[in-house]
Design a protein around this motif. Sequence first.
Motif, PDB file in Angstrom:
ATOM      1  N   PRO A   1      42.773  40.495  49.263  1.00  0.00           N
ATOM      2  CA  PRO A   1      43.033  41.539  48.270  1.00  0.00           C
ATOM      3  C   PRO A   1      43.617  42.804  48.885  1.00  0.00           C
ATOM      4  CG  PRO A   1      40.706  41.486  48.807  1.00  0.00           C
ATOM      5  CD  PRO A   1      41.332  40.319  49.526  1.00  0.00           C
ATOM      6  N   GLY A   2      44.242  43.609  48.055  1.00  0.00           N
ATOM      7  CA  GLY A   2      44.619  44.948  48.453  1.00  0.00           C
ATOM      8  C   GLY A   2      43.402  45.865  48.364  1.00  0.00           C
ATOM      9  N   PHE A   3      43.584  47.109  48.781  1.00  0.00           N
ATOM     10  CA  PHE A   3      42.489  48.089  48.702  1.00  0.00           C
ATOM     11  C   PHE A   3      43.018  49.342  48.025  1.00  0.00           C
ATOM     12  CE2 PHE A   3      39.740  51.512  50.059  1.00  0.00           C
ATOM     13  CZ  PHE A   3      38.471  50.933  49.960  1.00  0.00           C
ATOM     14  N   THR A   4      42.307  49.821  47.007  1.00  0.00           N
ATOM     15  CA  THR A   4      42.750  50.994  46.254  1.00  0.00           C
ATOM     16  C   THR A   4      41.691  52.086  46.295  1.00  0.00           C
ATOM     17  OG1 THR A   4      44.076  49.663  44.725  1.00  0.00           O
ATOM     18  CG2 THR A   4      43.452  51.864  43.995  1.00  0.00           C
ATOM     19  N   THR A   5      42.119  53.294  46.621  1.00  0.00           N
ATOM     20  CA  THR A   5      41.285  54.475  46.436  1.00  0.00           C
ATOM     21  C   THR A   5      41.697  55.105  45.120  1.00  0.00           C
ATOM     22  OG1 THR A   5      41.120  54.860  48.829  1.00  0.00           O
ATOM     23  CG2 THR A   5      40.579  56.702  47.373  1.00  0.00           C
TER      24      THR A   5
ATOM     25  N   ALA B   1      34.843  28.179  21.764  1.00  0.00           N
ATOM     26  CA  ALA B   1      34.287  26.999  22.459  1.00  0.00           C
ATOM     27  C   ALA B   1      35.365  26.174  23.155  1.00  0.00           C
ATOM     28  CB  ALA B   1      33.508  26.144  21.470  1.00  0.00           C
ATOM     29  N   ASN B   2      36.532  26.059  22.544  1.00  0.00           N
ATOM     30  CA  ASN B   2      37.589  25.222  23.125  1.00  0.00           C
ATOM     31  C   ASN B   2      38.791  26.039  23.597  1.00  0.00           C
ATOM     32  OD1 ASN B   2      36.238  22.699  22.563  1.00  0.00           O
ATOM     33  ND2 ASN B   2      36.730  23.061  20.393  1.00  0.00           N
ATOM     34  N   LYS B   3      38.566  27.342  23.828  1.00  0.00           N
ATOM     35  CA  LYS B   3      39.654  28.203  24.294  1.00  0.00           C
ATOM     36  C   LYS B   3      39.592  28.375  25.810  1.00  0.00           C
ATOM     37  CE  LYS B   3      41.089  29.365  20.099  1.00  0.00           C
ATOM     38  NZ  LYS B   3      42.432  28.970  19.583  1.00  0.00           N
ATOM     39  N   LYS B   4      40.753  28.522  26.413  1.00  0.00           N
ATOM     40  CA  LYS B   4      40.838  28.723  27.861  1.00  0.00           C
ATOM     41  C   LYS B   4      41.939  29.732  28.153  1.00  0.00           C
ATOM     42  CE  LYS B   4      39.056  27.221  31.805  1.00  0.00           C
ATOM     43  NZ  LYS B   4      37.621  27.260  32.088  1.00  0.00           N
ATOM     44  N   VAL B   5      41.655  30.613  29.127  1.00  0.00           N
ATOM     45  CA  VAL B   5      42.618  31.621  29.552  1.00  0.00           C
ATOM     46  C   VAL B   5      42.978  31.373  31.012  1.00  0.00           C
ATOM     47  CG1 VAL B   5      43.021  34.090  29.927  1.00  0.00           C
ATOM     48  CG2 VAL B   5      41.691  33.330  27.936  1.00  0.00           C
ATOM     49  N   ALA B   6      44.255  31.531  31.360  1.00  0.00           N
ATOM     50  CA  ALA B   6      44.706  31.528  32.753  1.00  0.00           C
ATOM     51  C   ALA B   6      45.297  32.900  33.052  1.00  0.00           C
ATOM     52  CB  ALA B   6      45.744  30.442  32.995  1.00  0.00           C
ATOM     53  N   ALA B   7      44.943  33.471  34.198  1.00  0.00           N
ATOM     54  CA  ALA B   7      45.374  34.838  34.512  1.00  0.00           C
ATOM     55  C   ALA B   7      45.813  34.950  35.960  1.00  0.00           C
ATOM     56  CB  ALA B   7      44.233  35.823  34.235  1.00  0.00           C
ATOM     57  N   GLY B   8      46.816  35.785  36.235  1.00  0.00           N
ATOM     58  CA  GLY B   8      47.290  36.022  37.593  1.00  0.00           C
ATOM     59  C   GLY B   8      48.014  37.373  37.655  1.00  0.00           C
ATOM     60  N   PHE B   9      48.321  37.907  38.877  1.00  0.00           N
ATOM     61  CA  PHE B   9      48.146  37.239  40.168  1.00  0.00           C
ATOM     62  C   PHE B   9      47.646  38.216  41.231  1.00  0.00           C
ATOM     63  CE2 PHE B   9      51.330  34.505  38.156  1.00  0.00           C
ATOM     64  CZ  PHE B   9      50.847  33.249  38.455  1.00  0.00           C
ATOM     65  N   ASP B  10      47.066  39.336  40.849  1.00  0.00           N
ATOM     66  CA  ASP B  10      46.708  40.345  41.838  1.00  0.00           C
ATOM     67  C   ASP B  10      45.233  40.278  42.210  1.00  0.00           C
ATOM     68  OD1 ASP B  10      45.845  41.355  39.358  1.00  0.00           O
ATOM     69  OD2 ASP B  10      45.949  43.407  40.059  1.00  0.00           O
ATOM     70  N   GLY B  11      44.763  41.277  42.887  1.00  0.00           N
ATOM     71  CA  GLY B  11      43.361  41.389  43.287  1.00  0.00           C
ATOM     72  C   GLY B  11      43.206  42.544  44.254  1.00  0.00           C
ATOM     73  N   PHE B  12      42.283  43.457  43.957  1.00  0.00           N
ATOM     74  CA  PHE B  12      42.054  44.633  44.790  1.00  0.00           C
ATOM     75  C   PHE B  12      40.561  44.907  44.897  1.00  0.00           C
ATOM     76  CE2 PHE B  12      46.390  45.216  43.507  1.00  0.00           C
ATOM     77  CZ  PHE B  12      46.998  45.918  44.535  1.00  0.00           C
TER      78      PHE B  12
ATOM     79  N   GLY C   1      42.819  61.943  33.913  1.00  0.00           N
ATOM     80  CA  GLY C   1      43.569  60.812  34.453  1.00  0.00           C
ATOM     81  C   GLY C   1      43.089  60.430  35.833  1.00  0.00           C
ATOM     82  N   LYS C   2      43.894  59.658  36.541  1.00  0.00           N
ATOM     83  CA  LYS C   2      43.496  59.198  37.867  1.00  0.00           C
ATOM     84  C   LYS C   2      44.721  59.042  38.758  1.00  0.00           C
ATOM     85  CE  LYS C   2      43.351  54.397  36.163  1.00  0.00           C
ATOM     86  NZ  LYS C   2      43.486  54.663  34.720  1.00  0.00           N
ATOM     87  N   ILE C   3      44.477  59.109  40.054  1.00  0.00           N
ATOM     88  CA  ILE C   3      45.511  58.878  41.063  1.00  0.00           C
ATOM     89  C   ILE C   3      45.076  57.676  41.879  1.00  0.00           C
ATOM     90  CG2 ILE C   3      46.734  59.824  43.064  1.00  0.00           C
ATOM     91  CD1 ILE C   3      46.120  62.624  41.958  1.00  0.00           C
ATOM     92  N   MET C   4      45.939  56.651  41.944  1.00  0.00           N
ATOM     93  CA  MET C   4      45.605  55.415  42.639  1.00  0.00           C
ATOM     94  C   MET C   4      46.403  55.330  43.942  1.00  0.00           C
ATOM     95  SD  MET C   4      43.731  54.080  40.106  1.00  0.00           S
ATOM     96  CE  MET C   4      43.655  52.295  40.110  1.00  0.00           C
ATOM     97  N   LEU C   5      45.704  55.232  45.056  1.00  0.00           N
ATOM     98  CA  LEU C   5      46.345  55.062  46.359  1.00  0.00           C
ATOM     99  C   LEU C   5      46.060  53.643  46.835  1.00  0.00           C
ATOM    100  CD1 LEU C   5      45.317  58.445  48.041  1.00  0.00           C
ATOM    101  CD2 LEU C   5      47.464  57.901  46.869  1.00  0.00           C
ATOM    102  N   ALA C   6      47.104  52.815  46.863  1.00  0.00           N
ATOM    103  CA  ALA C   6      46.916  51.386  47.139  1.00  0.00           C
ATOM    104  C   ALA C   6      47.419  51.014  48.524  1.00  0.00           C
ATOM    105  CB  ALA C   6      47.635  50.549  46.088  1.00  0.00           C
ATOM    106  N   GLN C   7      46.646  50.189  49.204  1.00  0.00           N
ATOM    107  CA  GLN C   7      47.061  49.546  50.452  1.00  0.00           C
ATOM    108  C   GLN C   7      47.157  48.055  50.152  1.00  0.00           C
ATOM    109  OE1 GLN C   7      44.502  50.814  53.812  1.00  0.00           O
ATOM    110  NE2 GLN C   7      43.725  52.393  52.426  1.00  0.00           N
ATOM    111  N   MET C   8      48.353  47.486  50.353  1.00  0.00           N
ATOM    112  CA  MET C   8      48.609  46.139  49.845  1.00  0.00           C
ATOM    113  C   MET C   8      48.163  45.019  50.784  1.00  0.00           C
ATOM    114  SD  MET C   8      49.690  47.111  47.030  1.00  0.00           S
ATOM    115  CE  MET C   8      50.092  45.521  46.333  1.00  0.00           C
TER     116      MET C   8
END
Length: 364
Positions: free
Chosen positions: A128-132, A20-31, A139-146
């Motif tokens: 945001p960036g874009f990831t395929t 109830a009284n907890k708070k989280v701060a998170a950063g800093f990416d986005g895709f 597993g996985k292969i991540m192709l990122a455009q920043m």
Amino acid sequence: MKEKLKQIQEHLQNAPALLANKKVAAGFDGFVDSIVKVVNYKSDDAGTVFFRTISEFGGYISGKSGSGFSLESEELVQKLGGNMPIMANALASMGVGVDCVGAFGVPTVVPAFAGMHANCNLYSFTNPGFTTAMEFADGKIMLAQMTDLNRSDWNTIKQTIGLEKLKEIFTGANLICLVNWSELDHSNNIWQGLLDDVLADNAIHQPKQFFFDLSDCSKRRAEAISSAIKLIEQFGTYGKATLSLNRNEANILYNTFFNGAPPADLQATGNKLFTRLNIDTLIIHNSKISVAWDSDGVYVNEPIFIAEPKISTGAGDNFNAGYCMGKLLGLDVEASLVMANATSNIYINTGESPGIEALSSHFS
């Protein structure tokens, strides 16, 4: 272990009151993530057949050396992505409020993030960036455009969001999650700015919990990695610092600090890393085992292996969210590690981050 599971169940039952009284701060990416499977071949009898494993896919590519060729992929879903948004969304699904400082779009948030949980407050400083994300059974292969993300530094964040708002967000949080260090070119600058302009400039009356995930840092130089670790140790002066690594990231850190190949045994790798790092908790995890170290000991938990995952992109972020939720609920490191694996398993099986009810059912 029975006593530990009972402890987890009791804390989950009391989660609304505890959070109830907890708070989280998170950063800093986005895709924005495009989750795809890669086509191997098509036939009238079998229809579309996808590459099942990375090794199978890699062998096909190697066999094409010296010639041009094309690949077809089939998009399964396009969704919000990036370590921070996925982790924040998972934490929010469990019932805690999360202030997210990231790359969600300017001047308006892009549609992919419209589905973020209502417990998430979004503060966007760039696009945001874009990831395929090419997913395979192993597993996985991540192709990122920043796009604009790699041009953003601490000054960009300060100018866009405002220093006073940033102070409000980060000094008011019980837990600060800083993830995906590797994919932001100015990540060390951003972390240093947060230390200098926010934490050092404000009296921190209550020790905080800090959670870090470097993400795959294969492309980052040893000097930058060493600087990031020193920054993590500085954050630890304001509370307790936890670093979460997958096996690949642990190997890179080992080579960075000890200038050699790591032991084949994951626990032996972690034993040596933990003695080198001036942090409170170290976690190393993969699909078969998770190990955590703190001043009281070493803890091992084995997740349920899922041979045919519904989704794998974001599994590590849900692992991290589960661990952090355990700590927010007051669980110890060992119980939090169990929570981490449960959260990741549910996500892999269902494609959705679990809420408290789903977690409670998992442990019942």
